[in-house]
Design a protein around this motif. Sequence first.
Motif, PDB file in Angstrom:
ATOM      1  N   SER A  90       0.842  -1.191   0.000  1.00 55.96           N
ATOM      2  CA  SER A  90       0.000   0.000   0.000  1.00 55.96           C
ATOM      3  C   SER A  90       0.881   1.247   0.000  1.00 55.96           C
ATOM      4  CB  SER A  90      -0.895   0.019   1.243  1.00 55.96           C
ATOM      5  OG  SER A  90      -1.515   1.276   1.412  1.00 55.96           O
ATOM      6  N   ASN A  92       0.118   3.788   1.436  1.00 54.59           N
ATOM      7  CA  ASN A  92       0.034   4.317   2.802  1.00 54.59           C
ATOM      8  C   ASN A  92       1.292   4.002   3.608  1.00 54.59           C
ATOM      9  OD1 ASN A  92      -2.567   5.019   2.105  1.00 54.59           O
ATOM     10  ND2 ASN A  92      -3.572   3.597   3.493  1.00 54.59           N
ATOM     11  N   TRP A  93       1.979   2.921   3.274  1.00 45.58           N
ATOM     12  CA  TRP A  93       3.075   2.424   4.108  1.00 45.58           C
ATOM     13  C   TRP A  93       4.428   3.033   3.781  1.00 45.58           C
ATOM     14  CZ3 TRP A  93       1.698  -3.305   2.655  1.00 45.58           C
ATOM     15  CH2 TRP A  93       0.440  -3.631   3.182  1.00 45.58           C
ATOM     16  N   MET A 128      -5.622   1.932  -2.829  1.00 44.13           N
ATOM     17  CA  MET A 128      -5.201   2.922  -1.845  1.00 44.13           C
ATOM     18  C   MET A 128      -4.235   3.887  -2.522  1.00 44.13           C
ATOM     19  SD  MET A 128      -4.735   0.587   1.580  1.00 44.13           S
ATOM     20  CE  MET A 128      -6.160   0.202   2.607  1.00 44.13           C
ATOM     21  N   GLY A 130      -2.811   6.513  -1.290  1.00 41.22           N
ATOM     22  CA  GLY A 130      -1.943   7.216  -0.359  1.00 41.22           C
ATOM     23  C   GLY A 130      -2.717   7.980   0.684  1.00 41.22           C
ATOM     24  N   ASN A 131      -2.115   8.093   1.869  1.00 40.82           N
ATOM     25  CA  ASN A 131      -2.775   8.716   3.013  1.00 40.82           C
ATOM     26  C   ASN A 131      -2.386  10.181   3.190  1.00 40.82           C
ATOM     27  OD1 ASN A 131      -0.152   8.111   3.625  1.00 40.82           O
ATOM     28  ND2 ASN A 131      -0.575   7.120   5.592  1.00 40.82           N
ATOM     29  N   LYS A 135       2.000  12.858  -1.060  1.00 42.93           N
ATOM     30  CA  LYS A 135       2.469  11.541  -1.495  1.00 42.93           C
ATOM     31  C   LYS A 135       1.738  11.118  -2.764  1.00 42.93           C
ATOM     32  CE  LYS A 135       2.904   8.495   1.777  1.00 42.93           C
ATOM     33  NZ  LYS A 135       2.630   7.419   2.766  1.00 42.93           N
ATOM     34  N   ARG A 136       0.413  11.232  -2.744  1.00 38.07           N
ATOM     35  CA  ARG A 136      -0.371  10.862  -3.916  1.00 38.07           C
ATOM     36  C   ARG A 136       0.013  11.708  -5.119  1.00 38.07           C
ATOM     37  NH1 ARG A 136      -6.654  12.258  -4.145  1.00 38.07           N
ATOM     38  NH2 ARG A 136      -5.733  14.245  -4.767  1.00 38.07           N
ATOM     39  N   THR A 257      -7.606   9.514   1.561  1.00 38.37           N
ATOM     40  CA  THR A 257      -7.978   8.718   2.734  1.00 38.37           C
ATOM     41  C   THR A 257      -7.052   7.525   2.882  1.00 38.37           C
ATOM     42  OG1 THR A 257      -9.755   7.425   3.763  1.00 38.37           O
ATOM     43  CG2 THR A 257      -9.663   7.405   1.363  1.00 38.37           C
ATOM     44  N   GLU A 258      -6.821   7.119   4.114  1.00 41.98           N
ATOM     45  CA  GLU A 258      -6.052   5.905   4.360  1.00 41.98           C
ATOM     46  C   GLU A 258      -6.944   4.673   4.397  1.00 41.98           C
ATOM     47  OE1 GLU A 258      -6.069   5.974   9.271  1.00 41.98           O
ATOM     48  OE2 GLU A 258      -4.164   6.033   8.172  1.00 41.98           O
ATOM     49  N   SER A 317       0.420  -0.282   8.619  1.00 40.63           N
ATOM     50  CA  SER A 317      -0.831   0.092   9.270  1.00 40.63           C
ATOM     51  C   SER A 317      -1.946  -0.506   8.438  1.00 40.63           C
ATOM     52  CB  SER A 317      -0.997   1.618   9.344  1.00 40.63           C
ATOM     53  OG  SER A 317      -1.067   2.186   8.044  1.00 40.63           O
TER      54      SER A 317
END
Length: 322
Positions: A90, A92-93, A128, A130-131, A135-136, A257-258, A317
Amino acid sequence: MQPISPHGPIKVAVTIDDLFLWDGTPIPADRSAARTAREMTDAFAGHAINGVYSFSSTAPADGDPTLYKVFDHWVETGHHVANHTHLHASLNWVDAPTYIADIERTEQLIGRWTAQAPTKYFRYCMDMWGNAREKRDGVEAFLRSEGFTASPLSAWFYDHAWIVPYWRAHKLGDREALAYLRKTFVDTAVDQLRRHVALNWAMFGRNPPLIWLAHGSPIAGECMREILDRFAEGGVEFIPLEEAMADPFYSVQPIVTERFRNQTQKWADAKSVSMAGIPPQILSELDNIAYIEGHSTGEVFHDILLRLCNSMGGEFSWPGWD
């Protein structure tokens, strides 16, 4: 069968993620990625569906390069291959440069297949994006510079949740459990499509074309023909991914959103619209089927996802599937 929507036909672009599944995913001994791919392409042919994009991470082929023959079959039968990173982590990580490097890594491995597709698509793992916006935006800038188009999802049915119970039922030789899992797999696919369609109608007063997902799991291969039959009976018209992506519904990502969210769900969160019955209640019941201690879906996939995260030096996460 009642129509999927009371407001007229629904257009659906079928896409498949992870024909190799994730590295370490348990599958029955008599099943394989090649068999699943054949079952799926046969099912597509039965509905004259062409040009289905397969978004597959490639890490499992590190230990078994013969898996790439699945892509040969996929393309030879009129379908397309697209980038889904190498390790299936992901965003997110990890940070954007780490994620981008993983995209570049898999493109080097699958370039001879992706070059044959009419569109150079990429799909974020687990949808996902990105949170954090920065980053996105960093990954999106890279994708644009390399000619990629990011394809989101807008309808799914949490089909991953049947993979481990299906394996357990095979391992135990539990025919009753296998029959139950097949039936609920198909029924849930239809129910969740219906709910995603209703949610979009409630938000927009129209039926935008949906980008639908199933994974390359043995149970998905086995049930794909019946799912497509049920969709067609319910008024679904199957369309190419390119046609779906042209709709303004996909022109922006509604939120950062994560959470585990597809495009329809992101719009619902952005508009504070309730998502009744999404995800389905049955997810809480599946681990009671053909139970084997230590092999619940949560235990198996937590270990897989944690290993993927660690292999990229990320910070793990997981917000949950809801």
